[in-house]
Design a protein around this motif. Structure first.
Motif, mmCIF file in Angstrom:
data_model
loop_
_atom_site.group_PDB
_atom_site.id
_atom_site.type_symbol
_atom_site.label_atom_id
_atom_site.label_comp_id
_atom_site.label_asym_id
_atom_site.label_seq_id
_atom_site.Cartn_x
_atom_site.Cartn_y
_atom_site.Cartn_z
ATOM 1 N N ALA A 64 37.939 75.341 -57.903
ATOM 2 C CA ALA A 64 37.050 74.761 -56.897
ATOM 3 C C ALA A 64 36.458 73.467 -57.435
ATOM 4 O O ALA A 64 36.135 73.360 -58.626
ATOM 5 C CB ALA A 64 35.940 75.747 -56.541
ATOM 6 N N SER A 65 36.307 72.488 -56.550
ATOM 7 C CA SER A 65 35.722 71.205 -56.935
ATOM 8 C C SER A 65 34.945 70.648 -55.750
ATOM 9 O O SER A 65 35.081 71.114 -54.618
ATOM 10 C CB SER A 65 36.819 70.223 -57.380
ATOM 11 O OG SER A 65 37.739 69.997 -56.330
ATOM 12 N N GLY A 66 34.126 69.642 -56.007
ATOM 13 C CA GLY A 66 33.332 69.047 -54.942
ATOM 14 C C GLY A 66 31.877 69.439 -55.062
ATOM 15 O O GLY A 66 31.256 69.281 -56.121
ATOM 16 N N ALA A 67 31.311 69.991 -53.955
ATOM 17 C CA ALA A 67 29.905 70.388 -53.951
ATOM 18 C C ALA A 67 29.616 71.481 -54.972
ATOM 19 O O ALA A 67 28.486 71.633 -55.434
ATOM 20 C CB ALA A 67 29.507 70.858 -52.560
ATOM 21 N N ALA A 68 30.619 72.252 -55.305
ATOM 22 C CA ALA A 68 30.519 73.271 -56.361
ATOM 23 C C ALA A 68 31.854 73.312 -57.079
ATOM 24 O O ALA A 68 32.892 73.001 -56.500
ATOM 25 C CB ALA A 68 30.166 74.628 -55.777
ATOM 26 N N ARG A 179 46.135 74.480 -50.723
ATOM 27 C CA ARG A 179 45.041 73.507 -50.771
ATOM 28 C C ARG A 179 44.143 73.684 -49.541
ATOM 29 O O ARG A 179 44.619 73.749 -48.403
ATOM 30 C CB ARG A 179 45.617 72.092 -50.789
ATOM 31 C CG ARG A 179 44.571 70.988 -50.690
ATOM 32 C CD ARG A 179 43.937 70.679 -52.016
ATOM 33 N NE ARG A 179 42.878 69.672 -51.890
ATOM 34 C CZ ARG A 179 42.307 69.068 -52.916
ATOM 35 N NH1 ARG A 179 42.699 69.350 -54.154
ATOM 36 N NH2 ARG A 179 41.342 68.183 -52.730
ATOM 37 N N PHE A 180 42.834 73.766 -49.784
ATOM 38 C CA PHE A 180 41.830 73.878 -48.723
ATOM 39 C C PHE A 180 40.760 72.814 -48.980
ATOM 40 O O PHE A 180 40.008 72.908 -49.955
ATOM 41 C CB PHE A 180 41.194 75.268 -48.718
ATOM 42 C CG PHE A 180 42.163 76.384 -48.490
ATOM 43 C CD1 PHE A 180 42.385 76.892 -47.223
ATOM 44 C CD2 PHE A 180 42.879 76.926 -49.565
ATOM 45 C CE1 PHE A 180 43.293 77.918 -47.014
ATOM 46 C CE2 PHE A 180 43.781 77.957 -49.367
ATOM 47 C CZ PHE A 180 43.997 78.452 -48.087
ATOM 48 N N ASP A 181 40.699 71.811 -48.119
ATOM 49 C CA ASP A 181 39.706 70.747 -48.258
ATOM 50 C C ASP A 181 38.446 71.106 -47.464
ATOM 51 O O ASP A 181 38.537 71.560 -46.311
ATOM 52 C CB ASP A 181 40.284 69.423 -47.747
ATOM 53 C CG ASP A 181 41.418 68.922 -48.623
ATOM 54 O OD1 ASP A 181 41.309 69.019 -49.863
ATOM 55 O OD2 ASP A 181 42.438 68.451 -48.070
ATOM 56 N N ASP A 182 37.277 70.886 -48.084
ATOM 57 C CA ASP A 182 35.985 71.186 -47.440
ATOM 58 C C ASP A 182 36.018 72.606 -46.876
ATOM 59 O O ASP A 182 35.859 72.835 -45.675
ATOM 60 C CB ASP A 182 35.693 70.166 -46.341
ATOM 61 C CG ASP A 182 34.268 70.273 -45.822
ATOM 62 O OD1 ASP A 182 33.427 70.921 -46.484
ATOM 63 O OD2 ASP A 182 34.005 69.716 -44.743
ATOM 64 N N PHE A 183 36.226 73.573 -47.776
ATOM 65 C CA PHE A 183 36.431 74.963 -47.377
ATOM 66 C C PHE A 183 35.259 75.466 -46.530
ATOM 67 O O PHE A 183 34.116 75.522 -46.986
ATOM 68 C CB PHE A 183 36.608 75.833 -48.628
ATOM 69 C CG PHE A 183 37.019 77.251 -48.319
ATOM 70 C CD1 PHE A 183 38.338 77.536 -48.044
ATOM 71 C CD2 PHE A 183 36.089 78.271 -48.291
ATOM 72 C CE1 PHE A 183 38.733 78.824 -47.760
ATOM 73 C CE2 PHE A 183 36.475 79.563 -48.010
ATOM 74 C CZ PHE A 183 37.795 79.841 -47.736
ATOM 75 N N ASP A 184 35.579 75.830 -45.298
ATOM 76 C CA ASP A 184 34.604 76.364 -44.338
ATOM 77 C C ASP A 184 33.342 75.499 -44.279
ATOM 78 O O ASP A 184 32.212 76.005 -44.171
ATOM 79 C CB ASP A 184 34.246 77.810 -44.700
ATOM 80 C CG ASP A 184 33.695 78.583 -43.502
ATOM 81 O OD1 ASP A 184 33.647 78.015 -42.389
ATOM 82 O OD2 ASP A 184 33.293 79.744 -43.689
ATOM 83 N N LYS A 185 33.547 74.170 -44.344
ATOM 84 C CA LYS A 185 32.473 73.173 -44.226
ATOM 85 C C LYS A 185 31.388 73.341 -45.309
ATOM 86 O O LYS A 185 30.203 73.065 -45.073
ATOM 87 C CB LYS A 185 31.841 73.230 -42.827
ATOM 88 C CG LYS A 185 32.847 73.034 -41.693
ATOM 89 C CD LYS A 185 32.162 72.943 -40.362
ATOM 90 C CE LYS A 185 33.162 72.891 -39.217
ATOM 91 N NZ LYS A 185 34.186 71.849 -39.370
ATOM 92 N N THR A 186 31.795 73.779 -46.477
ATOM 93 C CA THR A 186 30.841 73.935 -47.584
ATOM 94 C C THR A 186 30.837 72.723 -48.508
ATOM 95 O O THR A 186 30.026 72.660 -49.435
ATOM 96 C CB THR A 186 31.194 75.182 -48.415
ATOM 97 O OG1 THR A 186 32.521 75.026 -48.933
ATOM 98 C CG2 THR A 186 31.102 76.441 -47.567
#
Length: 203
Positions: A64-68, A179-186
């Protein structure tokens, strides 16, 4: 008496000379019949057309990467079913698969519970082996220790191989990247790399 002995000796010499001439004469040998070499057996082939269903089991590594951010790994396994069209030198197909997983984030904050995929497949018919590439949409369900549940749609691509072990049974393996980008808007991007062994029954 002497004349009789000379006559008998001459006769024996004549018979002996005739026998020697016959024995030493050319002997005609009949030629051996030509035996044609057996034609090479055709390479065994497999008609990949038709429905199939089976199961798979393997290992997945998530990130996981990004906001978390975080990493996790674990096992996954489930069921699959699909249909192939054998077009001679190549094979086209469609498959639906579902896996339950225990891929848990390091530290235990969250985990991937299940993943489903709609697979479009295209491969080379190599007789008893099928080498293929696959891609399509995927759906993932994840949860957190705090009771949160998340679902999202992504995409995947990969490759696999199948071997016709028996007339109605194949064994093989598959490696996939999801690949899942912005998973469930998180704001979290999720990647999953998995490898699985497969057994399928054709009917």
């Amino acid at each position: 008496m002497k004349h009789l002995a000379q006559t008998l000796f001459a006769s024996l010499m004549a018979v002996g000379a005739a026998s020697a001439a016959q024995a030493g004469g050319p002997v005609t040998v009949a030629p051996e019949p030509m035996i044609a070499a057996p034609a090479p057996a055709p390479a065994p082939g497999t008609d990949w057309s038709g429905f199939y269903a089976g199961g798979q089991l393997g290992y997945g590594d998530g990130k996981a990467s990004g906001a978390a951010s975080g990493d996790g790994d674990g096992f996954l396994g489930g069921l699959h079913g699909g249909y192939n069209w054998d077009l001679g030198s190549y094979v086209l197909g469609a498959e639906l698969s579902w896996d339950a997983t225990n891929i848990e984030e390091d530290g235990g904050a969250g985990e991937v519970d299940s993943i489903a995929r709609l697979k479009l497949r295209a491969g080379a018919d190599l007789g008893q082996n099928l080498l293929y590439a696959t891609a399509g949409p995927s759906w993932m369900h994840a949860s957190t220790d705090g009771g949160g549940n998340y679902d999202d749609t992504g995409w995947f691509l990969g490759a696999g191989i199948e071997h016709a072990w028996r007339e109605n049974m194949t064994v093989g393996g598959e490696i996939l990247y999801d690949r899942f980008d912005d998973f469930d808007k998180t704001g979290v991007d999720v990647e999953l790399l998995s490898i699985q062994a497969r057994v399928s029954f054709r009917f």
